[in-house]
Design a protein around this motif. Structure first.
Motif, PDB file in Angstrom:
ATOM      1  N   PHE A   1     -35.470 -26.427  33.143  1.00 10.94           N
ATOM      2  CA  PHE A   1     -34.889 -27.877  34.156  1.00 10.94           C
ATOM      3  C   PHE A   1     -35.117 -29.247  33.724  1.00 10.94           C
ATOM      4  O   PHE A   1     -35.554 -29.464  32.461  1.00 10.94           O
ATOM      5  CB  PHE A   1     -36.031 -27.634  35.357  1.00 10.94           C
ATOM      6  CG  PHE A   1     -36.202 -26.680  35.852  1.00 10.94           C
ATOM      7  CD1 PHE A   1     -35.713 -26.314  37.171  1.00 10.94           C
ATOM      8  CD2 PHE A   1     -37.004 -25.768  35.815  1.00 10.94           C
ATOM      9  CE1 PHE A   1     -35.251 -25.766  37.991  1.00 10.94           C
ATOM     10  CE2 PHE A   1     -37.240 -24.630  36.681  1.00 10.94           C
ATOM     11  CZ  PHE A   1     -36.240 -24.112  38.061  1.00 10.94           C
ATOM     12  N   VAL A   2     -34.263 -30.255  34.065  1.00 15.68           N
ATOM     13  CA  VAL A   2     -33.829 -31.517  32.824  1.00 15.68           C
ATOM     14  C   VAL A   2     -34.669 -31.980  34.251  1.00 15.68           C
ATOM     15  O   VAL A   2     -34.432 -32.569  35.321  1.00 15.68           O
ATOM     16  CB  VAL A   2     -32.495 -31.544  32.627  1.00 15.68           C
ATOM     17  CG1 VAL A   2     -32.165 -32.564  32.480  1.00 15.68           C
ATOM     18  CG2 VAL A   2     -31.577 -30.114  32.331  1.00 15.68           C
ATOM     19  N   VAL A   3     -34.822 -33.094  33.663  1.00 12.44           N
ATOM     20  CA  VAL A   3     -35.761 -34.300  34.088  1.00 12.44           C
ATOM     21  C   VAL A   3     -35.090 -35.840  33.786  1.00 12.44           C
ATOM     22  O   VAL A   3     -35.354 -35.915  32.569  1.00 12.44           O
ATOM     23  CB  VAL A   3     -36.998 -33.723  34.431  1.00 12.44           C
ATOM     24  CG1 VAL A   3     -38.176 -35.336  35.107  1.00 12.44           C
ATOM     25  CG2 VAL A   3     -37.741 -32.321  34.270  1.00 12.44           C
ATOM     26  N   PHE A   4     -34.915 -36.593  34.591  1.00 13.33           N
ATOM     27  CA  PHE A   4     -34.841 -37.926  34.044  1.00 13.33           C
ATOM     28  C   PHE A   4     -34.429 -38.499  35.460  1.00 13.33           C
ATOM     29  O   PHE A   4     -34.345 -38.195  36.461  1.00 13.33           O
ATOM     30  CB  PHE A   4     -33.224 -37.587  33.655  1.00 13.33           C
ATOM     31  CG  PHE A   4     -32.734 -37.469  34.951  1.00 13.33           C
ATOM     32  CD1 PHE A   4     -31.208 -38.285  35.696  1.00 13.33           C
ATOM     33  CD2 PHE A   4     -31.840 -35.959  35.128  1.00 13.33           C
ATOM     34  CE1 PHE A   4     -30.392 -37.443  36.615  1.00 13.33           C
ATOM     35  CE2 PHE A   4     -31.161 -35.485  36.261  1.00 13.33           C
ATOM     36  CZ  PHE A   4     -30.346 -36.475  37.031  1.00 13.33           C
ATOM     37  N   GLY A   5     -34.779 -40.161  35.066  1.00 10.31           N
ATOM     38  CA  GLY A   5     -34.584 -41.104  35.734  1.00 10.31           C
ATOM     39  C   GLY A   5     -32.645 -41.636  35.956  1.00 10.31           C
ATOM     40  O   GLY A   5     -31.965 -41.903  35.331  1.00 10.31           O
ATOM     41  N   ALA A   6     -33.163 -42.452  37.038  1.00 15.70           N
ATOM     42  CA  ALA A   6     -31.986 -42.842  37.264  1.00 15.70           C
ATOM     43  C   ALA A   6     -32.128 -44.290  38.169  1.00 15.70           C
ATOM     44  O   ALA A   6     -33.289 -44.499  38.202  1.00 15.70           O
ATOM     45  CB  ALA A   6     -31.049 -43.032  38.443  1.00 15.70           C
ATOM     46  N   ASN A   7     -31.091 -45.478  37.826  1.00 11.97           N
ATOM     47  CA  ASN A   7     -31.207 -46.905  38.650  1.00 11.97           C
ATOM     48  C   ASN A   7     -31.945 -47.021  39.981  1.00 11.97           C
ATOM     49  O   ASN A   7     -31.951 -48.200  40.225  1.00 11.97           O
ATOM     50  CB  ASN A   7     -30.019 -47.407  37.616  1.00 11.97           C
ATOM     51  CG  ASN A   7     -29.837 -47.454  36.188  1.00 11.97           C
ATOM     52  OD1 ASN A   7     -30.650 -46.711  35.703  1.00 11.97           O
ATOM     53  ND2 ASN A   7     -28.660 -48.249  35.885  1.00 11.97           N
TER      54      ASN A   7
END
Length: 234
Positions: free
Chosen positions: A195-201
Motif C-alpha cells: 500500500f502507498v502511504v502519503f500526506g497532503a497539504n
C-alpha cells in the motif's frame, strides 16, 4: 551560494568527536535537500548526488570532482512565465533517487522539479525520458516494485493534488486524486500486498492500495509534508 561540505571524524591522534573539513563544493545555487549517497555508475565507489534551486543535478566523486551534471531548466512560454518564479521554477527540492528501473543492469537517477517535471537519467547523465505532472514535484520520487513482479514503478505526488504511478518508460499506470497538493514523499506499507502511504497539504494522510483505490485516510490538524515512517511490525 550552495555549499556541500564533506567532513569526517578523526580518531587517530585527535580527540573523539572532532570533525575536520576535507573539501567543499560550491554549487553556485541553494541546495534545498539532503544529498543522496549511492554507487550510481556501478564502479564500487559511492557518489554524492544532489540538486540545486537553479535546477542542476550534480553527481560528485568522493574527492568533490564533478563526474557529471544535468541542467533541468526547460523553455516555457510567456503565459506560463506569468505564473512562475523564474528563479526557482526548476528547483530540485528533494533528494534524487537511484535504482535500476528498466532492468538493464545499470542504475538510473530519478528526480522531480518545481516545474512539475520528473526526469530519468542513465548512469552517465543522459536523459532517458521525462514526464510532466500538473504541478510541482517537491517530494522524493519513490522507486518500488509495487506489484512484486520485478518491475519497478515510479511513484510521486504533485501540487496538482495527484499521486502518480508510472512504469519504467514513463507511462501512467494510475493516479489518485487526494483533493489537496502533495509535497510529502510516499512510503510503502507492506501487508499481504503493498500500500502507498502519503500526506497532503490539507492534513490528510492517505493509504492507497496498489490499484489506486483508497484503503483509508486519517485527518491531522496541519499540513503533512514529511515522509511517513512505517514500522516493520505492520
Amino acid at each position: 551560494m550552495g555549499n556541500i561540505t564533506y567532513a569526517f571524524k578523526k580518531l587517530a591522534k585527535k580527540r573523539v568527536g572532532r570533525l575536520d573539513k576535507k573539501w567543499d563544493f560550491d554549487a553556485q545555487s541553494a541546495i534545498n535537500s539532503a544529498p543522496l549517497i549511492a554507487d550510481v555508475d556501478g564502479d564500487g565507489k559511492k557518489e554524492i548526488v544532489f540538486g540545486t534551486k537553479k535546477g542542476k543535478l550534480f553527481v560528485l566523486g568522493s574527492d568533490a570532482g564533478i563526474k557529471w551534471f544535468y541542467d533541468s531548466n526547460e523553455t516555457v512560454d510567456e503565459v506560463e512565465l506569468m505564473f512562475l518564479d523564474v528563479e526557482s521554477m526548476s528547483s530540485i527540492d528533494a533528494p534524487p533517487n537511484v535504482a535500476d528501473i528498466n532492468d538493464d543492469g545499470r542504475n538510473e537517477v530519478v528526480f522531480g522539479t518545481d516545474l512539475g517535471m520528473v526526469y530519468v537519467l542513465d548512469d552517465k547523465g543522459k536523459l532517458l525520458w521525462k514526464f510532466k505532472a500538473g504541478g510541482a514535484v517537491r517530494g522524493q520520487v519513490l522507486l518500488y516494485d509495487l506489484y512484486d513482479d520485478d518491475e519497478i514503478k515510479i511513484i510521486f505526488g504533485a501540487d496538482d493534488n495527484k499521486l502518480y504511478v508510472l512504469n519504467s518508460i514513463g507511462k501512467v499506470v494510475w493516479k489518485f486524486d487526494a483533493g489537496s497538493p502533495i509535497e510529502s514523499t510516499p512510503g510503502i506499507l507492506h501487508k499481504d500486498k503493498p500500500f502507498v502511504v502519503f500526506g497532503a497539504n490539507d492534513g490528510n494522510v492517505f493509504c492507497v492500495n496498489n490499484k489506486g483505490d483508497l484503503a483509508w485516510k486519517f485527518k491531522t490538524k496541519d499540513k503533512v509534508f514529511a515522509e511517513p515512517c512505517i514500522d516493520k511490525l505492520f
